[in-house]
Design a protein around this motif. Structure first.
Motif, PDB file in Angstrom:
ATOM      1  N   ASP A  88      59.591  87.573  -4.559  1.00  9.83           N
ATOM      2  CA  ASP A  88      60.593  86.545  -4.841  1.00  9.83           C
ATOM      3  C   ASP A  88      61.238  86.020  -3.560  1.00  9.83           C
ATOM      4  O   ASP A  88      61.419  84.816  -3.398  1.00  9.83           O
ATOM      5  CB  ASP A  88      61.684  87.107  -5.762  1.00  9.83           C
ATOM      6  N   TYR A  89      61.596  86.945  -2.669  1.00  8.59           N
ATOM      7  CA  TYR A  89      62.271  86.572  -1.428  1.00  8.59           C
ATOM      8  C   TYR A  89      61.631  87.277  -0.243  1.00  8.59           C
ATOM      9  O   TYR A  89      61.087  88.372  -0.377  1.00  8.59           O
ATOM     10  CB  TYR A  89      63.759  86.952  -1.461  1.00  8.59           C
ATOM     11  N   ILE A  90      61.765  86.640   0.908  1.00 12.00           N
ATOM     12  CA  ILE A  90      61.356  87.238   2.175  1.00 12.00           C
ATOM     13  C   ILE A  90      62.607  87.369   3.021  1.00 12.00           C
ATOM     14  O   ILE A  90      63.453  86.467   3.045  1.00 12.00           O
ATOM     15  CB  ILE A  90      60.292  86.382   2.882  1.00 12.00           C
ATOM     16  N   ILE A  91      62.724  88.504   3.692  1.00  9.90           N
ATOM     17  CA  ILE A  91      63.816  88.697   4.640  1.00  9.90           C
ATOM     18  C   ILE A  91      63.201  88.900   6.017  1.00  9.90           C
ATOM     19  O   ILE A  91      62.413  89.825   6.220  1.00  9.90           O
ATOM     20  CB  ILE A  91      64.704  89.897   4.266  1.00  9.90           C
ATOM     21  N   GLY A  92      63.563  88.026   6.943  1.00 13.24           N
ATOM     22  CA  GLY A  92      63.148  88.153   8.334  1.00 13.24           C
ATOM     23  C   GLY A  92      64.254  88.842   9.110  1.00 13.24           C
ATOM     24  O   GLY A  92      65.382  88.347   9.144  1.00 13.24           O
ATOM     25  N   VAL A  93      63.943  89.975   9.730  1.00 12.76           N
ATOM     26  CA  VAL A  93      64.942  90.786  10.425  1.00 12.76           C
ATOM     27  C   VAL A  93      64.769  90.669  11.927  1.00 12.76           C
ATOM     28  O   VAL A  93      63.666  90.771  12.454  1.00 12.76           O
ATOM     29  CB  VAL A  93      64.827  92.274  10.006  1.00 12.76           C
ATOM     30  N   ASP A  94      65.899  90.471  12.616  1.00 13.87           N
ATOM     31  CA  ASP A  94      65.934  90.448  14.080  1.00 13.87           C
ATOM     32  C   ASP A  94      67.128  91.289  14.518  1.00 13.87           C
ATOM     33  O   ASP A  94      68.276  90.839  14.432  1.00 13.87           O
ATOM     34  CB  ASP A  94      66.062  89.019  14.591  1.00 13.87           C
ATOM     35  N   GLY A  95      66.858  92.517  14.926  1.00 13.89           N
ATOM     36  CA  GLY A  95      67.953  93.402  15.335  1.00 13.89           C
ATOM     37  C   GLY A  95      68.823  93.770  14.154  1.00 13.89           C
ATOM     38  O   GLY A  95      68.328  94.280  13.155  1.00 13.89           O
ATOM     39  N   ASN A  96      70.127  93.464  14.248  1.00 11.14           N
ATOM     40  CA  ASN A  96      71.080  93.803  13.187  1.00 11.14           C
ATOM     41  C   ASN A  96      71.424  92.628  12.290  1.00 11.14           C
ATOM     42  O   ASN A  96      72.424  92.665  11.573  1.00 11.14           O
ATOM     43  CB  ASN A  96      72.369  94.367  13.792  1.00 11.14           C
ATOM     44  N   HIS A  97      70.647  91.563  12.357  1.00 10.65           N
ATOM     45  CA  HIS A  97      70.874  90.452  11.436  1.00 10.65           C
ATOM     46  C   HIS A  97      69.543  90.002  10.854  1.00 10.65           C
ATOM     47  O   HIS A  97      68.480  90.396  11.314  1.00 10.65           O
ATOM     48  CB  HIS A  97      71.628  89.301  12.112  1.00 10.65           C
ATOM     49  N   ALA A  98      69.650  89.186   9.822  1.00  2.00           N
ATOM     50  CA  ALA A  98      68.445  88.775   9.110  1.00  2.00           C
ATOM     51  C   ALA A  98      68.683  87.453   8.399  1.00  2.00           C
ATOM     52  O   ALA A  98      69.826  87.023   8.221  1.00  2.00           O
ATOM     53  CB  ALA A  98      68.057  89.844   8.091  1.00  2.00           C
ATOM     54  N   TYR A  99      67.590  86.829   8.009  1.00  4.90           N
ATOM     55  CA  TYR A  99      67.639  85.639   7.172  1.00  4.90           C
ATOM     56  C   TYR A  99      66.825  85.909   5.916  1.00  4.90           C
ATOM     57  O   TYR A  99      65.741  86.483   5.985  1.00  4.90           O
ATOM     58  CB  TYR A  99      67.043  84.428   7.893  1.00  4.90           C
ATOM     59  N   MET A 100      67.362  85.474   4.779  1.00  9.30           N
ATOM     60  CA  MET A 100      66.692  85.661   3.500  1.00  9.30           C
ATOM     61  C   MET A 100      66.383  84.286   2.910  1.00  9.30           C
ATOM     62  O   MET A 100      67.230  83.384   2.937  1.00  9.30           O
ATOM     63  CB  MET A 100      67.616  86.438   2.560  1.00  9.30           C
ATOM     64  N   PHE A 101      65.152  84.127   2.403  1.00  6.48           N
ATOM     65  CA  PHE A 101      64.757  82.852   1.821  1.00  6.48           C
ATOM     66  C   PHE A 101      63.686  83.082   0.768  1.00  6.48           C
ATOM     67  O   PHE A 101      63.054  84.140   0.727  1.00  6.48           O
ATOM     68  CB  PHE A 101      64.249  81.887   2.904  1.00  6.48           C
ATOM     69  N   GLU A 102      63.499  82.097  -0.102  1.00  6.60           N
ATOM     70  CA  GLU A 102      62.527  82.210  -1.183  1.00  6.60           C
ATOM     71  C   GLU A 102      61.110  82.213  -0.647  1.00  6.60           C
ATOM     72  O   GLU A 102      60.784  81.507   0.313  1.00  6.60           O
ATOM     73  CB  GLU A 102      62.684  81.046  -2.160  1.00  6.60           C
ATOM     74  N   CYS A 103      60.272  82.999  -1.274  1.00  7.66           N
ATOM     75  CA  CYS A 103      58.842  83.001  -0.970  1.00  7.66           C
ATOM     76  C   CYS A 103      58.226  81.784  -1.650  1.00  7.66           C
ATOM     77  O   CYS A 103      58.378  81.594  -2.860  1.00  7.66           O
ATOM     78  CB  CYS A 103      58.193  84.282  -1.487  1.00  7.66           C
ATOM     79  N   THR A 104      57.539  80.964  -0.867  1.00  3.69           N
ATOM     80  CA  THR A 104      56.880  79.779  -1.425  1.00  3.69           C
ATOM     81  C   THR A 104      55.378  79.798  -1.168  1.00  3.69           C
ATOM     82  O   THR A 104      54.721  78.767  -1.301  1.00  3.69           O
ATOM     83  CB  THR A 104      57.495  78.488  -0.850  1.00  3.69           C
ATOM     84  N   GLY A 105      54.857  80.943  -0.759  1.00  2.03           N
ATOM     85  CA  GLY A 105      53.419  81.078  -0.581  1.00  2.03           C
ATOM     86  C   GLY A 105      52.887  80.659   0.769  1.00  2.03           C
ATOM     87  O   GLY A 105      51.678  80.479   0.927  1.00  2.03           O
ATOM     88  N   LEU A 106      53.754  80.516   1.768  1.00  2.00           N
ATOM     89  CA  LEU A 106      53.310  80.157   3.112  1.00  2.00           C
ATOM     90  C   LEU A 106      52.975  81.411   3.916  1.00  2.00           C
ATOM     91  O   LEU A 106      53.491  82.491   3.639  1.00  2.00           O
ATOM     92  CB  LEU A 106      54.404  79.375   3.847  1.00  2.00           C
ATOM     93  N   THR A 107      52.138  81.251   4.935  1.00  2.00           N
ATOM     94  CA  THR A 107      51.860  82.382   5.826  1.00  2.00           C
ATOM     95  C   THR A 107      52.856  82.437   6.976  1.00  2.00           C
ATOM     96  O   THR A 107      53.000  83.471   7.623  1.00  2.00           O
ATOM     97  CB  THR A 107      50.438  82.301   6.411  1.00  2.00           C
TER      98      THR A 107
END
Length: 132
Positions: A88-107
């Motif tokens: 449902d969602y992907i979380i990209g983590v960089d150190g102690n913070h992250a971004y969360m966004f919907e999975c849309t089927g991209l690589t």
């Protein structure tokens, strides 16, 4: 002789722990980790509506060669993209913070710091947020 985990395994485990911690402390989610391998890394329950979300955790990279673009490579071990049926969602983590966004089927998911503020949900510890 003891066997030491590969650096990428360690990085992945730390990213998953960071994402779980941020989901719990910043959003109040309940977070679980599957006991067996699944397409997703975490299962998170929204405290507001009770919905469960399958979350894949990846490392966020800042591309200095691309005007500091934020990029999350979202490929499975076989090189294919995660689909909306798997995650449902992907979380990209960089150190102690992250971004969360919907999975849309991209690589690959790309954003600038400016557009990420409107397109992606930023998760960060309050102490780190004050520094940035």
């Amino acid at each position: 002789m003891s066997k030491v985990a590969h650096l990428t395994q360690i990085t992945g485990a730390v990213s998953e722990l960071t994402a779980a911690s941020l989901l719990m402390t910043q959003l109040g989610y309940e977070v679980s980790k599957p006991l067996v391998d699944e397409c997703y890394d975490l299962l998170a329950r929204d405290p507001v509506n009770g919905d469960y979300h399958r979350i894949q955790v990846k490392t966020l990279r800042v591309r200095a060669d691309r005007d500091n673009a934020l990029v999350v490579y979202a490929r499975k071990g076989n090189g294919t993209a995660y689909t909306e049926d798997e995650v449902d969602y992907i979380i990209g983590v960089d150190g102690n913070h992250a971004y969360m966004f919907e999975c849309t089927g991209l690589t690959e998911y790309w954003s600038t710091e400016t557009s990420a503020k409107t397109r992606w949900l930023r998760l960060a510890t309050t102490t780190l947020e004050a520094v940035i």
